[in-house]
Design a protein around this motif. Structure first.
Motif, PDB file in Angstrom:
ATOM      1  N   VAL A  49       0.829  -1.204   0.000  1.00  0.00           N
ATOM      2  CA  VAL A  49       0.000   0.000   0.000  1.00  0.00           C
ATOM      3  C   VAL A  49       0.863   1.254   0.000  1.00  0.00           C
ATOM      4  O   VAL A  49       2.041   1.227   0.343  1.00  0.00           O
ATOM      5  N   ALA A  50       0.240   2.345  -0.400  1.00  0.00           N
ATOM      6  CA  ALA A  50       0.856   3.673  -0.289  1.00  0.00           C
ATOM      7  C   ALA A  50       0.123   4.405   0.824  1.00  0.00           C
ATOM      8  O   ALA A  50      -1.100   4.327   0.924  1.00  0.00           O
ATOM      9  N   PHE A  51       0.869   5.091   1.675  1.00  0.00           N
ATOM     10  CA  PHE A  51       0.235   5.883   2.731  1.00  0.00           C
ATOM     11  C   PHE A  51       0.938   7.225   2.823  1.00  0.00           C
ATOM     12  O   PHE A  51       2.066   7.384   2.352  1.00  0.00           O
ATOM     13  N   GLU A  52       0.238   8.182   3.400  1.00  0.00           N
ATOM     14  CA  GLU A  52       0.835   9.511   3.524  1.00  0.00           C
ATOM     15  C   GLU A  52       0.468  10.137   4.859  1.00  0.00           C
ATOM     16  O   GLU A  52      -0.537   9.800   5.466  1.00  0.00           O
ATOM     17  N   ILE A  53       1.326  11.025   5.273  1.00  0.00           N
ATOM     18  CA  ILE A  53       1.114  11.787   6.492  1.00  0.00           C
ATOM     19  C   ILE A  53       0.703  13.184   6.075  1.00  0.00           C
ATOM     20  O   ILE A  53       1.323  13.777   5.182  1.00  0.00           O
ATOM     21  N   GLN A  54      -0.342  13.710   6.699  1.00  0.00           N
ATOM     22  CA  GLN A  54      -0.803  15.045   6.330  1.00  0.00           C
ATOM     23  C   GLN A  54       0.262  16.075   6.671  1.00  0.00           C
ATOM     24  O   GLN A  54       0.837  16.062   7.758  1.00  0.00           O
ATOM     25  N   GLU A  55       0.528  16.960   5.730  1.00  0.00           N
ATOM     26  CA  GLU A  55       1.611  17.931   5.874  1.00  0.00           C
ATOM     27  C   GLU A  55       1.384  18.862   7.058  1.00  0.00           C
ATOM     28  O   GLU A  55       2.319  19.193   7.786  1.00  0.00           O
ATOM     29  N   ALA A  56       0.147  19.279   7.284  1.00  0.00           N
ATOM     30  CA  ALA A  56      -0.135  20.181   8.398  1.00  0.00           C
ATOM     31  C   ALA A  56       0.231  19.531   9.727  1.00  0.00           C
ATOM     32  O   ALA A  56       0.769  20.185  10.620  1.00  0.00           O
ATOM     33  N   ASN A  57      -0.069  18.249   9.863  1.00  0.00           N
ATOM     34  CA  ASN A  57       0.269  17.540  11.092  1.00  0.00           C
ATOM     35  C   ASN A  57       1.782  17.478  11.290  1.00  0.00           C
ATOM     36  O   ASN A  57       2.278  17.599  12.407  1.00  0.00           O
ATOM     37  N   MET A  58       2.517  17.253  10.219  1.00  0.00           N
ATOM     38  CA  MET A  58       3.972  17.180  10.311  1.00  0.00           C
ATOM     39  C   MET A  58       4.575  18.533  10.689  1.00  0.00           C
ATOM     40  O   MET A  58       5.502  18.607  11.481  1.00  0.00           O
ATOM     41  N   LEU A  59       4.035  19.611  10.115  1.00  0.00           N
ATOM     42  CA  LEU A  59       4.556  20.935  10.437  1.00  0.00           C
ATOM     43  C   LEU A  59       4.304  21.283  11.900  1.00  0.00           C
ATOM     44  O   LEU A  59       5.179  21.816  12.580  1.00  0.00           O
ATOM     45  N   LYS A 122      -7.128  10.712  14.102  1.00  0.00           N
ATOM     46  CA  LYS A 122      -7.130  11.671  13.003  1.00  0.00           C
ATOM     47  C   LYS A 122      -5.720  12.124  12.627  1.00  0.00           C
ATOM     48  O   LYS A 122      -5.500  12.627  11.536  1.00  0.00           O
ATOM     49  N   LEU A 123      -4.779  11.945  13.531  1.00  0.00           N
ATOM     50  CA  LEU A 123      -3.407  12.374  13.268  1.00  0.00           C
ATOM     51  C   LEU A 123      -2.533  11.265  12.694  1.00  0.00           C
ATOM     52  O   LEU A 123      -1.376  11.494  12.362  1.00  0.00           O
TER      53      LEU A 123
END
Length: 132
Positions: A49-59, A122-123
Motif C-alpha cells: 500500500v501507499a500511505f501519507e502523512i498530512q503535511e499540516a500535522n507534520m509541520l 485523526k493524526l
C-alpha cells in the motif's frame, strides 16, 4: 509498505526507510519501520500500500518538538532576567533558573502531547491506495 496486521479501521504497515530517515535512528531496524496507519480503504494483510502523512500535522509536530522547547527556554531566561533585575538580585542566576523551569515545563508538555497524539486517530498516516 506492506500491511502486516489489520484491526477495525487501522493497520500496521512495514515500510522501507527513505533518504530522510537514514540519519534519524528513531525507528527500529536498519531498513524498515512499522507504522500504525488509518485503513479506511480496507487493505488486507500482505498487500502493498501507499500511505501519507498530512503535511499540516507534520509541520505542527515539528514546531512542537523542535521550537517549543527553545522558545520556552528563551522566554524563561528573559523572564528570569527581568525578575532578577526588579528584585535587585544577580540576573544570571535568575535567567538560568527561569530558563530551566520553562524548558522543563515544555518537556513535560511534549510528553503529554505525545500521549494525546497517539490516542488521536485523526493524526495517524492514511493509506491512500492499494498498490497490489
Amino acid at each position: 509498505g506492506i500491511v502486516i496486521e489489520t484491526s477495525e479501521n487501522k493497520a500496521k504497515v512495514k515500510a522501507s526507510r527513505h533518504g530522510d530517515c537514514e540519519n534519524c535512528g528513531v525507528c527500529p531496524g536498519d531498513n524498515a519501520m512499522v507504522v500504525e496507519v488509518q485503513n479506511l480503504i480496507g487493505a488486507k494483510v500482505g498487500q502493498r500500500v501507499a500511505f501519507e502523512i498530512q503535511e499540516a500535522n507534520m509541520l505542527w509536530a515539528a514546531f512542537v518538538v523542535y521550537l517549543l522547547p527553545l522558545l520556552a527556554l528563551f522566554v524563561g531566561a528573559l523572564g528570569g532576567g527581568i525578575l532578577g533585575t526588579n528584585l535587585g538580585q544577580p540576573v544570571l542566576a535568575f535567567q538560568i533558573v527561569g530558563g530551566s523551569v520553562f524548558f522543563t515545563v515544555a518537556v513535560i508538555y511534549l510528553k503529554r502531547y505525545d500521549q494525546a497524539v497517539k490516542k488521536n486517530d485523526k493524526l495517524l498516516p492514511v493509506i491512500t491506495k492499494i498498490l497490489y
